[in-house]
Design a protein around this motif. Sequence first.
Motif, PDB file in Angstrom:
ATOM      1  N   PHE A  78       0.852  -1.193   0.000  1.00 46.82           N
ATOM      2  CA  PHE A  78       0.000   0.000   0.000  1.00 46.82           C
ATOM      3  C   PHE A  78       0.887   1.242   0.000  1.00 46.82           C
ATOM      4  CE2 PHE A  78      -2.278  -3.437   1.989  1.00 46.82           C
ATOM      5  CZ  PHE A  78      -3.535  -3.381   1.406  1.00 46.82           C
ATOM      6  N   GLY A  79       0.565   2.177  -0.876  1.00 43.84           N
ATOM      7  CA  GLY A  79       1.392   3.362  -1.034  1.00 43.84           C
ATOM      8  C   GLY A  79       2.326   3.161  -2.223  1.00 43.84           C
ATOM      9  N   PRO A  80       3.352   3.984  -2.334  1.00 45.00           N
ATOM     10  CA  PRO A  80       3.853   4.870  -1.280  1.00 45.00           C
ATOM     11  C   PRO A  80       3.288   6.280  -1.340  1.00 45.00           C
ATOM     12  CG  PRO A  80       5.407   4.828  -3.095  1.00 45.00           C
ATOM     13  CD  PRO A  80       4.278   3.908  -3.477  1.00 45.00           C
ATOM     14  N   ALA A  81       3.427   6.974  -0.199  1.00 46.41           N
ATOM     15  CA  ALA A  81       3.402   8.431  -0.185  1.00 46.41           C
ATOM     16  C   ALA A  81       4.874   8.827  -0.184  1.00 46.41           C
ATOM     17  CB  ALA A  81       2.689   8.948   1.064  1.00 46.41           C
ATOM     18  N   GLU A  82       5.312   9.632  -1.139  1.00 48.90           N
ATOM     19  CA  GLU A  82       6.755   9.797  -1.322  1.00 48.90           C
ATOM     20  C   GLU A  82       7.134  11.178  -1.827  1.00 48.90           C
ATOM     21  OE1 GLU A  82       7.868  10.231  -4.574  1.00 48.90           O
ATOM     22  OE2 GLU A  82       5.883   9.922  -5.455  1.00 48.90           O
ATOM     23  N   HIS A  83       8.420  11.514  -1.640  1.00 49.89           N
ATOM     24  CA  HIS A  83       8.955  12.758  -2.186  1.00 49.89           C
ATOM     25  C   HIS A  83      10.482  12.714  -2.131  1.00 49.89           C
ATOM     26  CE1 HIS A  83       9.492  17.006  -3.109  1.00 49.89           C
ATOM     27  NE2 HIS A  83       8.193  17.075  -3.372  1.00 49.89           N
ATOM     28  N   TYR A  84      11.114  13.285  -3.129  1.00 48.80           N
ATOM     29  CA  TYR A  84      12.568  13.465  -3.165  1.00 48.80           C
ATOM     30  C   TYR A  84      13.001  14.430  -2.061  1.00 48.80           C
ATOM     31  CZ  TYR A  84      17.034  15.323  -4.923  1.00 48.80           C
ATOM     32  OH  TYR A  84      18.327  15.747  -5.052  1.00 48.80           O
ATOM     33  N   VAL A  85      14.165  14.176  -1.494  1.00 44.12           N
ATOM     34  CA  VAL A  85      14.733  15.047  -0.452  1.00 44.12           C
ATOM     35  C   VAL A  85      16.055  15.620  -0.951  1.00 44.12           C
ATOM     36  CG1 VAL A  85      15.619  15.164   1.896  1.00 44.12           C
ATOM     37  CG2 VAL A  85      13.620  13.740   1.394  1.00 44.12           C
ATOM     38  N   PRO A 101      21.601  13.449  -1.535  1.00 43.96           N
ATOM     39  CA  PRO A 101      20.161  13.339  -1.787  1.00 43.96           C
ATOM     40  C   PRO A 101      19.622  11.985  -1.315  1.00 43.96           C
ATOM     41  CG  PRO A 101      21.345  14.057  -3.762  1.00 43.96           C
ATOM     42  CD  PRO A 101      22.368  13.580  -2.781  1.00 43.96           C
ATOM     43  N   THR A 102      18.329  11.947  -1.053  1.00 40.69           N
ATOM     44  CA  THR A 102      17.657  10.689  -0.717  1.00 40.69           C
ATOM     45  C   THR A 102      16.189  10.809  -1.112  1.00 40.69           C
ATOM     46  OG1 THR A 102      17.342   9.016   1.018  1.00 40.69           O
ATOM     47  CG2 THR A 102      17.051  11.321   1.659  1.00 40.69           C
ATOM     48  N   TRP A 103      15.419   9.824  -0.719  1.00 39.19           N
ATOM     49  CA  TRP A 103      13.985   9.806  -1.011  1.00 39.19           C
ATOM     50  C   TRP A 103      13.276   9.372   0.255  1.00 39.19           C
ATOM     51  CZ3 TRP A 103      13.535  10.729  -6.380  1.00 39.19           C
ATOM     52  CH2 TRP A 103      12.228  11.015  -6.823  1.00 39.19           C
ATOM     53  N   PRO A 165      -5.744 -13.618   4.921  1.00 37.68           N
ATOM     54  CA  PRO A 165      -5.516 -13.587   6.368  1.00 37.68           C
ATOM     55  C   PRO A 165      -4.051 -13.230   6.626  1.00 37.68           C
ATOM     56  CG  PRO A 165      -6.704 -15.584   5.709  1.00 37.68           C
ATOM     57  CD  PRO A 165      -6.186 -14.946   4.455  1.00 37.68           C
ATOM     58  N   LEU A 166      -3.820 -12.161   7.350  1.00 33.15           N
ATOM     59  CA  LEU A 166      -2.471 -11.604   7.452  1.00 33.15           C
ATOM     60  C   LEU A 166      -1.628 -12.329   8.494  1.00 33.15           C
ATOM     61  CD1 LEU A 166      -3.353  -7.815   7.184  1.00 33.15           C
ATOM     62  CD2 LEU A 166      -2.040  -9.155   5.528  1.00 33.15           C
ATOM     63  N   THR A 167      -0.448 -12.715   8.072  1.00 33.92           N
ATOM     64  CA  THR A 167       0.548 -13.243   9.005  1.00 33.92           C
ATOM     65  C   THR A 167       1.494 -12.141   9.456  1.00 33.92           C
ATOM     66  OG1 THR A 167       1.991 -13.880   7.154  1.00 33.92           O
ATOM     67  CG2 THR A 167       0.446 -15.534   7.979  1.00 33.92           C
ATOM     68  N   ARG A 168       1.569 -11.072   8.677  1.00 33.64           N
ATOM     69  CA  ARG A 168       2.438  -9.948   9.040  1.00 33.64           C
ATOM     70  C   ARG A 168       1.958  -8.696   8.335  1.00 33.64           C
ATOM     71  NH1 ARG A 168       8.705  -8.679   7.506  1.00 33.64           N
ATOM     72  NH2 ARG A 168       9.201  -7.332   9.278  1.00 33.64           N
ATOM     73  N   LEU A 169       1.962  -7.583   9.056  1.00 28.24           N
ATOM     74  CA  LEU A 169       1.664  -6.275   8.476  1.00 28.24           C
ATOM     75  C   LEU A 169       2.671  -5.299   9.058  1.00 28.24           C
ATOM     76  CD1 LEU A 169      -0.438  -4.727   6.653  1.00 28.24           C
ATOM     77  CD2 LEU A 169      -1.531  -4.035   8.797  1.00 28.24           C
ATOM     78  N   VAL A 170       3.451  -4.667   8.184  1.00 30.79           N
ATOM     79  CA  VAL A 170       4.519  -3.789   8.663  1.00 30.79           C
ATOM     80  C   VAL A 170       4.671  -2.609   7.714  1.00 30.79           C
ATOM     81  CG1 VAL A 170       6.316  -5.081   7.441  1.00 30.79           C
ATOM     82  CG2 VAL A 170       6.931  -3.732   9.453  1.00 30.79           C
ATOM     83  N   GLY A 171       5.016  -1.475   8.282  1.00 31.26           N
ATOM     84  CA  GLY A 171       5.251  -0.293   7.467  1.00 31.26           C
ATOM     85  C   GLY A 171       6.716   0.082   7.473  1.00 31.26           C
ATOM     86  N   ARG A 172       7.182   0.596   6.337  1.00 29.74           N
ATOM     87  CA  ARG A 172       8.473   1.274   6.306  1.00 29.74           C
ATOM     88  C   ARG A 172       8.180   2.753   6.118  1.00 29.74           C
ATOM     89  NH1 ARG A 172      14.186   0.996   2.807  1.00 29.74           N
ATOM     90  NH2 ARG A 172      15.179   2.506   4.198  1.00 29.74           N
ATOM     91  N   PHE A 173       8.387   3.522   7.175  1.00 30.75           N
ATOM     92  CA  PHE A 173       8.154   4.961   7.142  1.00 30.75           C
ATOM     93  C   PHE A 173       9.527   5.632   7.160  1.00 30.75           C
ATOM     94  CE2 PHE A 173       3.557   5.557   8.799  1.00 30.75           C
ATOM     95  CZ  PHE A 173       3.114   4.547   7.970  1.00 30.75           C
ATOM     96  N   LYS A 174      10.045   5.904   5.978  1.00 27.31           N
ATOM     97  CA  LYS A 174      11.369   6.516   5.839  1.00 27.31           C
ATOM     98  C   LYS A 174      11.188   8.036   5.872  1.00 27.31           C
ATOM     99  CE  LYS A 174      15.569   6.334   3.005  1.00 27.31           C
ATOM    100  NZ  LYS A 174      15.692   7.789   2.795  1.00 27.31           N
ATOM    101  N   VAL A 175      11.406   8.607   7.042  1.00 28.35           N
ATOM    102  CA  VAL A 175      11.078  10.015   7.268  1.00 28.35           C
ATOM    103  C   VAL A 175      12.259  10.790   7.852  1.00 28.35           C
ATOM    104  CG1 VAL A 175       8.609   9.586   7.514  1.00 28.35           C
ATOM    105  CG2 VAL A 175      10.087   9.413   9.532  1.00 28.35           C
ATOM    106  N   SER A 176      13.478  10.403   7.454  1.00 31.61           N
ATOM    107  CA  SER A 176      14.695  11.042   7.981  1.00 31.61           C
ATOM    108  C   SER A 176      14.806  10.873   9.488  1.00 31.61           C
ATOM    109  CB  SER A 176      14.731  12.540   7.611  1.00 31.61           C
ATOM    110  OG  SER A 176      14.725  12.723   6.216  1.00 31.61           O
ATOM    111  N   ALA A 177      14.253   9.775  10.020  1.00 34.13           N
ATOM    112  CA  ALA A 177      14.256   9.557  11.461  1.00 34.13           C
ATOM    113  C   ALA A 177      15.656   9.343  12.016  1.00 34.13           C
ATOM    114  CB  ALA A 177      13.362   8.369  11.806  1.00 34.13           C
TER     115      ALA A 177
END
Length: 221
Positions: A78-85, A101-103, A165-177
């Motif tokens: 699902f997604g992404p919501a994204e933007h170049y940095v 640069p990154t994304w 039926p989900l065995t795993r649900l995970v997000g990758r939120f790459k937000v310069s954390a």
Amino acid sequence: MPYLPPHDEVTDPAVLAPFVARHPLAALVTHDGTTPDVDLVPLLLLDDADGRRLVGHVARANPLWRPGRQEGPVMATFGPAEHYVSPTWYPSKAVDHRVVPTWNYLVVHGWGELVVHDDPRWVRGVLARLTTAMESGREQPWRMGMAPADYLDARLGDVVGVEIPLTRLVGRFKVSAARSDADRLGAHDGIAGEGGGRAVEDLLAAMADPPQRAAAPRDDS
């Protein structure tokens, strides 16, 4: 499994479920034992007495639901919501120029075995829930009952229900954390200044207040 640094990982259902609801058109990756394939499929995330699962439908003409066309688990993205940095948005650039640069992006992956429902009653129920979700908030929402019954019955015969039926649900939120707060907020303001409207709203919200705050080595690649 996709590459997932600890500082980008999000598993909180309270964060993932709203994102999936706002980005319901999933890239559904399947495999027939020889070749991977992908279809764009609108899916709802449900979590009730029957467990946490994704439900939706595919065209009857789509062979992915046929016996023997899918082996092992599937993956829905699902997604992404994204933007170049741009490096110019980091205040640290003025200090040592050690920036590149990154994304940044938000994406959610779900895994599970594909279950097929070639059952008009089941399909009708899922389509009603999907339609209600998609039409929610409209001034004059469309309802299935607005279509002639014979027409609707014919259209229902054109699709087959799918459930994961989900065995795993995970997000990758790459937000310069993994960067300093100043650099992260500088990237946030840079993205906001370039516009993008609703396409980046989720990303900006996550960058302003990251859902993952775990300490991690500095690595924004």
